[in-house]
Design a protein around this motif. Sequence first.
Motif, short mmCIF file in Angstrom:
data_model
loop_
_atom_site.label_atom_id
_atom_site.label_comp_id
_atom_site.label_asym_id
_atom_site.label_seq_id
_atom_site.Cartn_x
_atom_site.Cartn_y
_atom_site.Cartn_z
N SER A 3 0.83 -1.21 0.00
CA SER A 3 0.00 0.00 0.00
C SER A 3 0.86 1.26 0.00
O SER A 3 0.52 2.26 -0.64
CB SER A 3 -0.95 -0.01 1.20
OG SER A 3 -0.24 0.01 2.42
N TRP A 4 1.98 1.22 0.71
CA TRP A 4 2.87 2.38 0.73
C TRP A 4 3.46 2.65 -0.65
O TRP A 4 3.48 3.79 -1.12
CB TRP A 4 4.00 2.15 1.75
CG TRP A 4 3.66 2.67 3.11
CD1 TRP A 4 2.65 2.24 3.92
CD2 TRP A 4 4.31 3.73 3.81
NE1 TRP A 4 2.65 2.95 5.10
CE2 TRP A 4 3.65 3.86 5.05
CE3 TRP A 4 5.39 4.55 3.52
CZ2 TRP A 4 4.05 4.81 6.00
CZ3 TRP A 4 5.79 5.49 4.47
CH2 TRP A 4 5.11 5.61 5.68
N GLU A 31 2.36 1.64 -3.62
CA GLU A 31 1.32 2.04 -4.56
C GLU A 31 0.95 3.51 -4.36
O GLU A 31 0.76 4.26 -5.32
CB GLU A 31 0.09 1.15 -4.38
CG GLU A 31 0.28 -0.28 -4.87
CD GLU A 31 -0.91 -1.15 -4.58
OE1 GLU A 31 -1.76 -0.74 -3.74
OE2 GLU A 31 -1.02 -2.24 -5.18
N HIS A 32 0.83 3.92 -3.10
CA HIS A 32 0.48 5.30 -2.78
C HIS A 32 1.59 6.25 -3.23
O HIS A 32 1.33 7.30 -3.83
CB HIS A 32 0.26 5.41 -1.28
CG HIS A 32 -0.11 6.79 -0.80
ND1 HIS A 32 -1.16 7.51 -1.31
CD2 HIS A 32 0.46 7.57 0.16
CE1 HIS A 32 -1.24 8.68 -0.69
NE2 HIS A 32 -0.27 8.74 0.20
N SER A 52 1.60 6.41 -7.20
CA SER A 52 0.46 7.04 -7.88
C SER A 52 0.17 8.46 -7.40
O SER A 52 -0.30 9.29 -8.18
CB SER A 52 -0.80 6.18 -7.69
OG SER A 52 -1.14 6.08 -6.30
N ASP A 53 0.46 8.75 -6.14
CA ASP A 53 0.02 10.03 -5.58
C ASP A 53 1.15 10.98 -5.19
O ASP A 53 0.88 12.12 -4.80
CB ASP A 53 -0.84 9.78 -4.33
CG ASP A 53 -2.11 9.03 -4.67
OD1 ASP A 53 -2.55 9.09 -5.83
OD2 ASP A 53 -2.67 8.36 -3.77
N HIS A 54 2.40 10.52 -5.24
CA HIS A 54 3.50 11.40 -4.80
C HIS A 54 4.64 11.44 -5.81
O HIS A 54 5.79 11.15 -5.48
CB HIS A 54 4.02 10.94 -3.44
CG HIS A 54 3.10 11.25 -2.32
ND1 HIS A 54 3.07 12.48 -1.68
CD2 HIS A 54 2.14 10.51 -1.73
CE1 HIS A 54 2.14 12.47 -0.74
NE2 HIS A 54 1.56 11.29 -0.75
N ALA A 94 -0.38 6.15 3.79
CA ALA A 94 -0.97 5.36 2.69
C ALA A 94 -2.47 5.28 2.88
O ALA A 94 -2.99 5.28 4.00
CB ALA A 94 -0.38 3.95 2.67
N ARG A 95 -3.18 5.21 1.79
CA ARG A 95 -4.62 5.11 1.85
C ARG A 95 -5.02 3.72 2.36
O ARG A 95 -4.36 2.73 2.08
CB ARG A 95 -5.21 5.32 0.46
CG ARG A 95 -5.01 6.72 -0.06
CD ARG A 95 -5.34 6.79 -1.54
NE ARG A 95 -4.45 5.93 -2.30
CZ ARG A 95 -4.46 5.87 -3.63
NH1 ARG A 95 -5.33 6.60 -4.29
NH2 ARG A 95 -3.63 5.08 -4.28
#
Length: 255
Positions: A169-170, A172-173, A176-178, A253-254
């Motif tokens: 999850s870390w 992937e986050h 995609s987001d950072h 992470a989400r």
Amino acid sequence: MLGATTTGPSTAERVRSACMRADNANLAIDGRDPVITSLHHLRPNGEMILAVPTDTHDDTDTPHRSRAGLPAVLELTDHAPLALREPVRSLVWLRGDLRPVPASLLRPMAAAVAAEHPYPALLDVGHTTSLMRLTLGSAVVADSSGAAPVDVESLLAAEPDPFWEMETSWLEHLDSDHPDLLAQLSRRLPPSLRQGRVRPLGIDRYGIRLRIEGEHADNDVRLGFTTRVDDVVSLGRALRVLAGCPFLNGLRARG
């Protein structure tokens, strides 16, 4: 290793973490076809408990082979959580003697393993799945930096990385987001490696690994934290310090 002030995980720690992360493994039994295992759990006594299809257990459960054990090798593949061009991060080979867990001990053994970690595969024990014991004799891990052996005593003394369950999850986050954080981390790379696509490859208590996908080849680089971290808050802070980010409230992470 670039920009690192801490060492990375030991060979034994890398093997323990790979064992926890791998979903399935390939069990090569002497004189038999390979078997796919759905569980591989190392116990403090040096036995790796494996979950195999019940017919595998039945085929090896003969009196003379149960006592002597069958030579076997368990191959685990540690895949990157992200869809990378080359998804394999490392391979682990565990060699030892294989014995079936008697039917009368299947439930107690499953309960003992579940108390240490609640694997979903344990729910099938006694139905479509049986357990076997691989008494370890040797272990080897191989990745982009080469191959290295680890003795069983060191393996038993090591612990898996505390962040192995949340690593996917870390990453992937982060991916995609950072992109801004990845760009900051990329500035720590040599100029020759900044032309490729930078992807997060792994994260642990010692630092972050990056995969640089170039036009003709891939390169893996570790950037180390200033100190080893042991909790989520410290991990997020260490990552932002490494990237030179002025906002040190951590990366979340989400869910």
